[in-house]
Motif scaffolding. Sequence first.
Motif, mmCIF file in Angstrom:
data_model
loop_
_atom_site.group_PDB
_atom_site.id
_atom_site.type_symbol
_atom_site.label_atom_id
_atom_site.label_comp_id
_atom_site.label_asym_id
_atom_site.label_seq_id
_atom_site.Cartn_x
_atom_site.Cartn_y
_atom_site.Cartn_z
ATOM 1 N N GLU A 101 0.812 -1.094 0.084
ATOM 2 C CA GLU A 101 0.029 -0.043 0.001
ATOM 3 C C GLU A 101 0.825 1.112 -0.047
ATOM 4 O O GLU A 101 1.837 1.090 0.586
ATOM 5 N N THR A 102 0.475 2.110 -0.935
ATOM 6 C CA THR A 102 1.184 3.454 -0.961
ATOM 7 C C THR A 102 0.222 4.399 -0.186
ATOM 8 O O THR A 102 -0.897 4.392 -0.400
ATOM 9 N N ILE B 94 -1.531 7.374 -5.779
ATOM 10 C CA ILE B 94 -1.852 6.589 -7.124
ATOM 11 C C ILE B 94 -0.517 6.892 -7.876
ATOM 12 O O ILE B 94 0.228 6.111 -8.263
ATOM 13 N N ARG B 95 0.095 8.118 -7.648
ATOM 14 C CA ARG B 95 1.404 8.332 -8.452
ATOM 15 C C ARG B 95 2.340 7.977 -7.741
ATOM 16 O O ARG B 95 3.540 7.642 -8.407
ATOM 17 N N ILE C 215 -4.931 -4.201 -8.612
ATOM 18 C CA ILE C 215 -4.438 -2.790 -8.228
ATOM 19 C C ILE C 215 -5.804 -2.187 -7.985
ATOM 20 O O ILE C 215 -6.866 -2.131 -8.508
ATOM 21 N N HIS C 216 -5.679 -1.315 -6.782
ATOM 22 C CA HIS C 216 -7.048 -0.487 -6.278
ATOM 23 C C HIS C 216 -6.206 0.907 -5.896
ATOM 24 O O HIS C 216 -5.438 0.872 -5.068
ATOM 25 N N GLY C 217 -6.795 1.850 -6.196
ATOM 26 C CA GLY C 217 -6.509 3.181 -5.750
ATOM 27 C C GLY C 217 -7.483 4.237 -5.693
ATOM 28 O O GLY C 217 -8.597 4.226 -6.488
ATOM 29 N N ALA D 4 -3.485 3.549 -2.178
ATOM 30 C CA ALA D 4 -3.322 2.781 -3.310
ATOM 31 C C ALA D 4 -2.655 1.361 -3.084
ATOM 32 O O ALA D 4 -1.552 1.303 -2.152
ATOM 33 N N ARG D 5 -3.148 0.049 -3.315
ATOM 34 C CA ARG D 5 -2.626 -1.032 -3.265
ATOM 35 C C ARG D 5 -2.578 -1.704 -4.280
ATOM 36 O O ARG D 5 -3.264 -1.894 -5.330
ATOM 37 N N ILE D 6 -1.601 -2.408 -4.304
ATOM 38 C CA ILE D 6 -1.239 -3.749 -5.318
ATOM 39 C C ILE D 6 -1.214 -4.910 -4.629
ATOM 40 O O ILE D 6 -0.770 -5.095 -3.412
ATOM 41 N N VAL D 7 -1.672 -6.146 -5.278
ATOM 42 C CA VAL D 7 -1.164 -7.353 -4.703
ATOM 43 C C VAL D 7 -0.365 -7.938 -5.725
ATOM 44 O O VAL D 7 -0.569 -8.272 -6.734
#
Length: 428
Positions: A210-211, A228-229, A270-272, A293-296
């Motif tokens: 997660e950012t 997201i950036r 990806i979710h943001g 923002a999150r990625i798996v």
Amino acid sequence: MSDSLTDRLKAGIDARRDDIVALTQGLIRIPTVNPPGDRYREICEFVEARLRRSGYTTEFVRALGKPGDSDKHPRWNLVARREGRRPGETVHFNSHHDVVEVGSGWTTDPFGGEVKDGKVYGRGSCDMKGGLAASIIAAEVFAEVVPNYVGAVEISATADEETGGYGGVAYLAEQGRFSPERVQHVIIPEPLNKNRICLGHRGVWWAEIETHGRIAHGSMPFLGDSAIRHMAALLAEIESSLYPALAKRTTAMPVVPPLARQSTLNINSIHGGQPEPEAGYTGFPAPIVAHSARIVLDRRYLIEETPEAVRQEVVDLLEGLKASRPGFSYELRDLWTIPPTMTERGAPVVRAVDSAIGEVLGLAPDYVVSPGTYDQKHIDRIGRLHNCIAYGPGILDLAHQPDEYVGIDDMLDSAKVMAIALNNLLNQ
Ligand SMILES: [Zn+2]
């Protein structure tokens, strides 16, 4: 082994052609779809009745309280054992009895077990009810032809392989049922093609990253900080440095397909920013700067890599961005790790099946490693039993597809291989 004994095993299996078809059909006609895990008790009872008639002692084991287990969908497993003339080593055939959902695109009844052009059709025919049927026929014919065998044969039909195996093989392994004192050889009849021995699988590391950002009005993004950036900066790093590094890593693992013979990374999701609107909402989104923002990540790794190094190279990327990019902050959450496993080619069960493939098919087997994991992970890691392979009749590419089928000749050939392998291991 005398030729006549091999011939009798082969002839005994050829004589069971109708039987193996009927058995496979019977298994397919019990739709054990997972999730949610339907009709597990029923399929265990079906296999139990068959094996009890063939001289097995049988045991129903429910993985009580394990993921997915409920009174509506109990996680039933069957373990059956047949003793030989005197004590010795145990050979265990493990098949999962669950199947994945049907999906679309079928031209046959997915639970009908239709026979056409030498093939039995249905969901689970290839993955892996045909393999379960082949192991049952192989063990029955072996016991008929070699009634004085030494040791024991076990056959299990287990739950939930398609959803990780925690209500199936993992549970049985936790109960000590795959400990090396109890079981010495394991064959998993997964659909790997009848001329191939699957020695194991690559490792897995799943993680969520997660950012963070700071929410603000979308018309004045300079007043906020876009998560997201920040995530885009991470993805750019992954593209420019991590993917090329992974592609260069070579392995001694004979993974199929060959493109999987390296480390791989899939960005699973990806979710943001704001969540997707609920169904039926017809308005516009609100203008906001994304605060999260999150990625798996789904990272598959090689026997030459350590899980620590696999994780560390991602941490290094993140720390590099933290040092170079103003406002960058992150969280890394580990979701799942399974180490790679690969049985040695000199292991007894490998040698026994290798020579049996030579006797039945007249060729040397191909040795392969699976790109993804299967229940061997639990036998290896929880059970501590390393003398384990996957070998079965189905064609790998058909698994989970519409119009899935298993070839009848393929089932008979692989049953012959299994019977001769039993003879190699237990007729001493
Ligand atoms: Zn399977």
